[in-house]
Design a protein around this motif. Structure first.
Motif, PDB file in Angstrom:
ATOM      1  N   GLY A 312       0.778  -1.232   0.000  1.00 24.60           N
ATOM      2  CA  GLY A 312       0.000   0.000   0.000  1.00 24.60           C
ATOM      3  C   GLY A 312       0.807   1.278   0.000  1.00 24.60           C
ATOM      4  N   HIS A 313       1.816   1.398  -0.864  1.00 27.06           N
ATOM      5  CA  HIS A 313       2.566   2.652  -0.905  1.00 27.06           C
ATOM      6  C   HIS A 313       1.683   3.764  -1.474  1.00 27.06           C
ATOM      7  N   ILE A 314       1.993   4.998  -1.099  1.00 27.48           N
ATOM      8  CA  ILE A 314       1.151   6.127  -1.509  1.00 27.48           C
ATOM      9  C   ILE A 314       1.852   7.067  -2.486  1.00 27.48           C
ATOM     10  N   ASP A 315       3.153   6.838  -2.710  1.00 23.48           N
ATOM     11  CA  ASP A 315       3.866   7.682  -3.674  1.00 23.48           C
ATOM     12  C   ASP A 315       5.067   6.909  -4.203  1.00 23.48           C
ATOM     13  N   GLN A 316       5.441   7.216  -5.459  1.00 22.25           N
ATOM     14  CA  GLN A 316       6.588   6.556  -6.070  1.00 22.25           C
ATOM     15  C   GLN A 316       7.352   7.550  -6.929  1.00 22.25           C
ATOM     16  N   ARG A 317       8.657   7.569  -6.768  1.00 23.33           N
ATOM     17  CA  ARG A 317       9.537   8.403  -7.595  1.00 23.33           C
ATOM     18  C   ARG A 317      10.698   7.541  -8.080  1.00 23.33           C
ATOM     19  N   THR A 318      11.072   7.702  -9.339  1.00 20.28           N
ATOM     20  CA  THR A 318      12.171   6.914  -9.898  1.00 20.28           C
ATOM     21  C   THR A 318      13.133   7.818 -10.646  1.00 20.28           C
ATOM     22  N   PHE A 331      21.351   2.211 -14.432  1.00 23.88           N
ATOM     23  CA  PHE A 331      21.240   2.333 -12.974  1.00 23.88           C
ATOM     24  C   PHE A 331      19.961   3.090 -12.663  1.00 23.88           C
ATOM     25  N   SER A 332      19.223   2.592 -11.669  1.00 19.80           N
ATOM     26  CA  SER A 332      17.968   3.258 -11.300  1.00 19.80           C
ATOM     27  C   SER A 332      17.758   3.185  -9.798  1.00 19.80           C
ATOM     28  N   ARG A 333      17.090   4.200  -9.299  1.00 20.45           N
ATOM     29  CA  ARG A 333      16.683   4.227  -7.895  1.00 20.45           C
ATOM     30  C   ARG A 333      15.180   4.475  -7.845  1.00 20.45           C
ATOM     31  N   ILE A 334      14.487   3.553  -7.193  1.00 15.75           N
ATOM     32  CA  ILE A 334      13.038   3.657  -7.020  1.00 15.75           C
ATOM     33  C   ILE A 334      12.773   3.995  -5.558  1.00 15.75           C
ATOM     34  N   ASP A 335      12.115   5.118  -5.313  1.00 11.29           N
ATOM     35  CA  ASP A 335      11.778   5.538  -3.949  1.00 11.29           C
ATOM     36  C   ASP A 335      10.281   5.433  -3.743  1.00 11.29           C
ATOM     37  N   LEU A 336       9.898   4.743  -2.666  1.00 12.42           N
ATOM     38  CA  LEU A 336       8.490   4.538  -2.343  1.00 12.42           C
ATOM     39  C   LEU A 336       8.182   5.150  -0.993  1.00 12.42           C
ATOM     40  N   THR A 337       7.012   5.778  -0.908  1.00 16.32           N
ATOM     41  CA  THR A 337       6.549   6.346   0.357  1.00 16.32           C
ATOM     42  C   THR A 337       5.314   5.597   0.828  1.00 16.32           C
ATOM     43  N   TYR A 338       5.335   5.187   2.092  1.00 16.96           N
ATOM     44  CA  TYR A 338       4.202   4.533   2.746  1.00 16.96           C
ATOM     45  C   TYR A 338       3.652   5.486   3.802  1.00 16.96           C
ATOM     46  N   PRO A 339       2.487   5.225   4.353  1.00 20.19           N
ATOM     47  CA  PRO A 339       1.934   6.135   5.358  1.00 20.19           C
ATOM     48  C   PRO A 339       2.873   6.384   6.543  1.00 20.19           C
ATOM     49  N   HIS A 340       3.651   5.366   6.943  1.00 22.93           N
ATOM     50  CA  HIS A 340       4.529   5.541   8.106  1.00 22.93           C
ATOM     51  C   HIS A 340       5.938   5.032   7.856  1.00 22.93           C
ATOM     52  N   ALA A 341       6.330   4.938   6.570  1.00 25.16           N
ATOM     53  CA  ALA A 341       7.660   4.405   6.259  1.00 25.16           C
ATOM     54  C   ALA A 341       8.069   4.823   4.852  1.00 25.16           C
ATOM     55  N   VAL A 342       9.346   4.637   4.566  1.00 29.54           N
ATOM     56  CA  VAL A 342       9.877   4.905   3.231  1.00 29.54           C
ATOM     57  C   VAL A 342      10.719   3.711   2.808  1.00 29.54           C
ATOM     58  N   ALA A 343      10.947   3.598   1.487  1.00 25.33           N
ATOM     59  CA  ALA A 343      11.755   2.495   0.969  1.00 25.33           C
ATOM     60  C   ALA A 343      12.487   2.955  -0.271  1.00 25.33           C
ATOM     61  N   SER A 344      13.635   2.322  -0.528  1.00 26.41           N
ATOM     62  CA  SER A 344      14.358   2.592  -1.764  1.00 26.41           C
ATOM     63  C   SER A 344      14.910   1.298  -2.320  1.00 26.41           C
ATOM     64  N   ALA A 345      14.859   1.197  -3.640  1.00 23.18           N
ATOM     65  CA  ALA A 345      15.422   0.057  -4.344  1.00 23.18           C
ATOM     66  C   ALA A 345      16.416   0.595  -5.358  1.00 23.18           C
ATOM     67  N   ARG A 346      17.677   0.212  -5.216  1.00 17.24           N
ATOM     68  CA  ARG A 346      18.728   0.669  -6.125  1.00 17.24           C
ATOM     69  C   ARG A 346      19.227  -0.521  -6.936  1.00 17.24           C
ATOM     70  N   VAL A 347      19.191  -0.385  -8.264  1.00 16.85           N
ATOM     71  CA  VAL A 347      19.579  -1.492  -9.137  1.00 16.85           C
ATOM     72  C   VAL A 347      20.442  -0.975 -10.274  1.00 16.85           C
ATOM     73  N   GLY A 348      21.392  -1.794 -10.711  1.00 16.14           N
ATOM     74  CA  GLY A 348      22.264  -1.359 -11.791  1.00 16.14           C
ATOM     75  C   GLY A 348      22.870  -2.497 -12.571  1.00 16.14           C
TER      76      GLY A 348
END
Length: 444
Positions: A312-318, A331-348
């Motif tokens: 249930g993420h609420i925002d995504q930026r890549t 190379f890419s970085r995907i940033d996800l925002t959740y109501p009470h947390a954040v996440a990042s996925a870095r791949v290359g």
């Protein structure tokens, strides 16, 4: 001449009979060593369904063994050969080269795999899952090698849109069937492993499931959320298993890491940061339209994100690095925002970084060192270092045996979905990948 051979001999079938017949023909006294449950576990053999005594009785009932012994530990073969005055060590050709070291003690013979066993001879009552492979690339080769470590699974054939590649693949792995078309392969198997280009997954999986076949599909399952949802709808309609082959999801260490993180021991999870990069990739991985770091690698860190934070993420930026001389993002970085947390996925695929995974919580954090997608070890770390705890787990081979074992277990138990990777999680990953590829901020 005294001959010895070794095996698990689970779900004893015609293939076992043929192998023992060939071994027996090499001499006048055949010794058959049956592995114990503990030794099977130690060497990474999964899904053994019968007890040691049942497997021994099956070998004895064949009437081919002059003597049956038990294999209990690594290195026992050297001792057995000398103890029983063995002249010939015989083993299936899928182990070609693995036991050459025994030639210091006796003759080593690799027996050709029983290509002549028909699909009807591998009878349904034995519980053998007849698996076909769609595609003939590197990961398909690894899958066949890993399948030998999963009891009750027999890779029977292959289909490729390039017939010469399919023939070479079948010859290499001594497969019974070379499909001249996908329907031809489907007629010969119970299930298929799809290792074709990403953009073809949906069409291949749909055709297989509509033919009543179970599907294990390489990651990413699809490149769009809509296609993923449609595939799971087809699976439900035809009452077959559809499982995305993200090996990490099914490995013991990763499963335990998720359980520890979700147990509350590090408090509420506030961030998940995962990295997976590789250098030196060639072929379709770096070719348009389906290649690139996001489509090739993002499934792994996104798996960690959805298992730990949900779908249930609420925002995504890549943000993607896409050099002028490249057909795809390197190379890419995907940033996800959740109501009470954040996440990042870095791949290359053209940049190298530390491939670790960090799960931050309100009481502590979990650190999984590179390569975290093959989790063998992780630490729970706290403000007071005396509270730190280390966890160690096996990760055998390439890890594909874990997904094969889960797939076979779901089919055998008539369970449509695995808690280790749910349909909603695979569909969510497909949706994130679709959005990342479509709307990334591109740096040249």
């Amino acid at each position: 001449m005294r001959v010895i051979t070794y095996g698990t001999f689970d779900l004893f079938h015609e293939g076992h009979v043929r192998l023992l017949e060939r071994a027996k023909a090499l001499g006048d006294h055949l010794i058959v060593a049956v592995t114990t449950e503990n030794f099977d576990d130690a060497r990474g053999k999964l899904n053994v369904r019968q007890s040691l005594m049942e497997r021994i009785r099956n070998v004895e009932r064949s009437g081919l063994a002059d003597e049956v012994i038990i294999e209990e530990y690594e290195g026992q073969k050297v001792t057995d050969i000398q103890k029983y005055d063995v002249d010939i060590f015989a083993i299936g050709s899928d182990w070609l080269g693995r036991f050459d070291y025994l030639s210091d003690y006796c003759e080593v013979v690799y027996l050709e795999r029983t290509k002549g066993v028909s699909s009807t001879q591998l009878r349904d009552e034995t519980g053998i899952l007849k698996l076909g492979v769609v595609g003939s690339g590197r990961i398909a080769h690894r899958l066949v090698a890993e399948a030998r470590f999963v009891s009750g699974v027999s890779v029977e054939g292959v289909y490729s849109t390039t017939p010469s590649n399919a023939r070479r693949f079948a010859d290499t792995h001594e497969l019974r069937v070379v499909g001249h078309s996908l329907p031809h392969l489907l007629e010969e198997v119970d299930a298929v492993y799809v290792a074709a280009p990403h953009g073809t997954h949906a069409a291949i999986a749909t055709e297989a499931m509509e033919a009543g076949k179970h599907v294990l599909c390489e990651k990413p399952l699809t490149l769009t959320r809509k296609e993923a949802d449609e595939l799971y709808a087809v699976a439900a309609e035809h009452r077959v298993v559809l499982l995305e082959a993200i090996k990490t999801a099914f490995s013991p260490g990763f499963q335990r890491m998720v359980a520890v993180a979700r147990s509350g021991s590090i408090g509420q999870v506030r961030s998940v940061d995962g990295t997976f990069t590789k250098l030196g990739e060639t072929g379709r991985e770096i070719q348009a339209p389906d290649g690139g770091s996001i489509s090739e690698l993002a499934s792994y860190p996104l798996l960690a994100v959805v298992k730990l934070l949900g779908t249930g993420h609420i925002d995504q930026r890549t943000t993607s690095v896409w050099p002028d001389d490249s057909e795809v993002d390197t190379f890419s970085r995907i940033d996800l925002t959740y109501p009470h947390a954040v996440a990042s996925a870095r791949v290359g695929l053209g940049v190298k970084a530390e491939g670790d995974l960090v799960v931050a919580g309100t009481k502590g954090y979990i650190y999984v060192p590179a390569p975290w997608w093959k989790t063998e070890y992780f630490e729970a770390r706290f403000e007071d270092q005396r509270d730190n705890k280390k966890y160690y787990y096996k990760f055998d081979g390439d890890g594909l045996r874990y997904e094969i074992a889960e797939f076979a277990s779901l089919i055998r138990n008539e369970t449509p979905e695995s808690f280790k990777l749910r349909a909603a999680e695979s569909a969510a990953i497909a949706g994130i990948i679709e959005e990342a590829r479509r709307n990334a901020v591109v740096l040249r």
